[in-house]
Design an enzyme around this catalytic site. Structure first.
Site, mmCIF file in Angstrom:
data_model
loop_
_atom_site.group_PDB
_atom_site.id
_atom_site.type_symbol
_atom_site.label_atom_id
_atom_site.label_comp_id
_atom_site.label_asym_id
_atom_site.label_seq_id
_atom_site.Cartn_x
_atom_site.Cartn_y
_atom_site.Cartn_z
ATOM 1 N N ARG A 69 11.831 54.842 30.912
ATOM 2 C CA ARG A 69 10.638 53.975 30.961
ATOM 3 C C ARG A 69 10.086 53.732 29.555
ATOM 4 N NH1 ARG A 69 8.866 56.172 36.730
ATOM 5 N NH2 ARG A 69 10.716 55.293 37.724
ATOM 6 N N GLU B 237 7.716 64.778 50.087
ATOM 7 C CA GLU B 237 7.999 63.368 49.795
ATOM 8 C C GLU B 237 9.448 63.010 50.102
ATOM 9 O OE1 GLU B 237 7.726 62.201 45.668
ATOM 10 O OE2 GLU B 237 7.925 60.089 46.130
ATOM 11 N N LYS C 119 3.992 62.364 51.427
ATOM 12 C CA LYS C 119 4.101 61.195 50.545
ATOM 13 C C LYS C 119 5.305 60.388 51.009
ATOM 14 C CE LYS C 119 4.632 59.871 45.681
ATOM 15 N NZ LYS C 119 4.234 60.194 44.295
ATOM 16 N N SER D 141 4.737 53.821 45.198
ATOM 17 C CA SER D 141 4.852 52.367 45.026
ATOM 18 C C SER D 141 6.316 51.923 45.093
ATOM 19 C CB SER D 141 4.179 51.901 43.736
ATOM 20 O OG SER D 141 4.693 52.534 42.587
ATOM 21 N N GLY D 142 7.228 52.805 44.743
ATOM 22 C CA GLY D 142 8.640 52.591 45.051
ATOM 23 C C GLY D 142 9.340 51.435 44.359
ATOM 24 N N ARG E 70 4.840 54.151 39.014
ATOM 25 C CA ARG E 70 5.078 52.903 38.285
ATOM 26 C C ARG E 70 3.950 51.884 38.416
ATOM 27 N NH1 ARG E 70 11.046 52.535 40.661
ATOM 28 N NH2 ARG E 70 10.032 53.952 42.122
#
Ligand code: 5MM
Length: 337
Positions: free
Chosen positions: A30, A174, A216, A258-259, A289
């Site tokens: 990132r 999650e 999650k 948010s995936g 993200r």
């Protein structure tokens, strides 16, 4: 304080969770995407920027950290964990060792990291961390996931969650059904339901107290490569249908990742879910993200950009907070971007 009280404290008053727990490999990708070399110092500076943003505690009840960050000091010399605590934000820790290829099952993953986890939890509890996170990754296509991948990942979640609770930390469980394929929203709902049901069943078998767990999950959306993309109303209906079918009311809260959805899409969908009104559990967000992408690109590693990057982060939090209350509008999102 009980685990249930900790979970409710994290999500009190419409607050959500920032996932700032990218492993070094992930944050490196990132940072490099915005032209920043990934070093211990740049990772520390970026996370310091986020955690020292004005009024961040009004929107965030918890932050998930990565092991490296837990051991770092903020720029003012305060330990990162203490910095969050002083602001009234509950610090948490990602403890999984990442999703690895599942031998014998091409295209599928299993999350590793159980070895030595009891000892690691004892240390994390001593460092003041109060909740944890373990992510498993489920591939979705016409044929996947296999029952084996679903079961192994659910069992891993359950063993992790039991160890977290034993150490006094609230486990965020999650299981992420990945939405990268070209499948439609019906397939997405089918798999998410299967995965969440198997995960809850594994938690029960492992004697995990559901009152002390946060779930999650992905929203139920169309596969990103699909030609037919469901809108927020259908996403909200299908997501809530799956959650009602699988997550007992004993669970205090459900938070959405948010995936890889763009910022506006993630908030439009969260807003549509919130507009459906009260649910048996607190519903909120735990984005990485969709909260960090914009401030990271504004920052781009330059000291002189810190203030504007913090403004960008505050704006993302404001918009996501509005979505979480069902008060988000596309116009506000456009004005803020
Ligand atoms: C799915 O990823 C989690 C939520 O992030 P998004 O909102 O961007 O989907 C996130 O917490 C993720 O688990 C961390 O970024 C850690 O990722 P890695 O792969 O480095 O463990």
């Amino acid at each position: 304080m009980t685990l249930n009280e900790t979970a409710r404290e994290i999500l009190a008053d419409g607050k959500g969770i920032l996932a700032a727990d990218e492993s070094t490999g992930t944050i490196t990708k990132r940072l490099e995407a915005v032209g920043v070399e990934s070093t211990e110092d740049t990772r520390r500076r970026f996370r310091d920027l986020l955690f020292t943003t004005k009024d961040v505690e009004n929107s965030l009840g918890g932050v998930i950290l990565y092991d490296e960050t837990v051991r770092q000091d903020a720029l003012d010399g305060t330990g990162m964990v203490d910095l969050l605590r002083r602001r009234g934000i509950v610090p948490g820790i990602k403890v999984d060792g990442g999703a690895k290829d599942l031998a014998g099952f091409p295209g599928e993953k299993v999350t590793e990291g159980l070895d030595g986890l009891r000892e690691r939890f004892a240390e994390y509890a001593g460092l003041g961390l109060r909740f944890a996170k373990w992510r498993s990754v489920i591939s979705v296509s016409g044929d996947l996931p296999t029952a084996t991948a679903v079961e192994l990942n659910a069992a891993g979640q359950a063993r992790y969650a039991a160890l977290a609770q034993e150490a006094g930390l609230v486990p965020i469980v999650e299981p992420e059904s990945i939405m990268d394929g070209d499948h439609g929203i019906v397939r997405s709902a089918e798999v998410t339901e299967e995965v969440l049901a198997a995960t809850v069943e594994a938690l029960r078998r492992q004697r995990v107290a559901l009152e002390g767990v946060l779930v999650k999950t992905n929203m139920v959306v169309s596969g990103y490569a699909g030609s037919d993309q469901a809108g927020p109303e259908e996403v909200a209906d299908r997501t809530l249908e799956v959650l009602h079918r699988t997550i007992p009311a004993a669970v205090p809260g459900i938070v959405f990742l948010s995936g890889g959805q763009d910022d506006a899409q993630a908030n439009a969908n969260l807003d549509a879910i919130a507009r459906r009104g009260p649910q048996p559990w607190i519903v909120s967000f735990s984005y990485a993200r969709a909260l960090q992408g914009r401030p990271m690109s504004v920052w781009a590693g330059a000291e002189e950009n810190v203030a504007s990057a913090q403004d960008a982060f505050a704006e993302r939090l404001r918009l996501t907070g509005a979505a979480n209350r069902g008060e988000w509008t596309a116009d506000a999102e456009r004005a803020g971007s």
